[in-house]
Design a protein around this motif. Sequence first.
Motif, PDB file in Angstrom:
ATOM      1  N   GLU A 229      -3.083   3.949  -3.242  1.00  0.00           N
ATOM      2  CA  GLU A 229      -2.820   3.330  -1.940  1.00  0.00           C
ATOM      3  C   GLU A 229      -4.102   3.197  -1.127  1.00  0.00           C
ATOM      4  O   GLU A 229      -4.343   2.172  -0.481  1.00  0.00           O
TER       5      GLU A 229
ATOM      6  N   ASP B 220       6.210  -4.329  -1.796  1.00  0.00           N
ATOM      7  CA  ASP B 220       6.216  -4.093  -0.354  1.00  0.00           C
ATOM      8  C   ASP B 220       7.383  -4.755   0.367  1.00  0.00           C
ATOM      9  O   ASP B 220       7.904  -4.222   1.343  1.00  0.00           O
TER      10      ASP B 220
ATOM     11  N   THR C  90      11.542  -0.699  -3.958  1.00  0.00           N
ATOM     12  CA  THR C  90      10.098  -0.747  -3.732  1.00  0.00           C
ATOM     13  C   THR C  90       9.287  -0.421  -4.983  1.00  0.00           C
ATOM     14  O   THR C  90       8.063  -0.325  -4.912  1.00  0.00           O
TER      15      THR C  90
END
Length: 253
Positions: free
Chosen positions: A23, A208, A246
């Motif tokens: 991330e 997302d 997700t």
Amino acid sequence: MTAAGVEVLGVRVPREQARTVWEEWRGRHGETGWWPYVTLSSPTDMTEGRRELGCDADVLEKWVGEAVCQDHDARAASILVSACRWAVEEVANVDDDVDLWRSDYDPDRLAPLLAPAVERPLQGVSQWATGTRDFFEMDLRWVNFVATRGGYEVPVLLPFVYTTWGWAGYGDRGLTPLDTSALLRRWHEQWGAELFFADGSYLELVVDRPPLDPQGAAQAAAELRAYCHDTVDDAVKTGDTMARSTMWSLWWD
């Protein structure tokens, strides 16, 4: 460095930290130009151990140029149509309801079979990047980096980053790196899907903005089935679950 001149960097991290590291560096992609992906394979494995699965620099340059210029939506639609034709003509039995087979690949037919819209995405869980399924129980992961415009180009730059083993696609034609790039780019632009984990015959995408309504979920489920029917063997179930989550986890048998 691969035989085609693609540089791969990597760092080894504890399994439970792999998502956090990914991330962080995904967020810095615009600054660095390096796309991160989680894997079990070191940069040496990717550039030397699998060198024979690569391609020469001229072919790679041609592929990258085509990946940038191709109409990825049109190519994705072509994959969907071809997969549907393959299923109906080659897989369906004489006694099968062909309309049910077609509904797996036709979002307009599939959408009415799905559950109503949900208010928020389902929380997806990684099976392989941070999970402990099967041989993924080892404690460490690699986070590798490739200089590229986005994760959707990684399978073109590293055609051996993961493979669709055991599935010829439809008929005698398999999916090419350009097909994969087209689908990944479409999913990136449509739903914010990003290449997260890739190794062997396993792929995970962090999504997302997954579709929450039946029509969008049907579109995603149909395309996922066309790409990987080993995982997506029930388009309705996928449309109600993974397509709205997700995390999209795929594997080829």
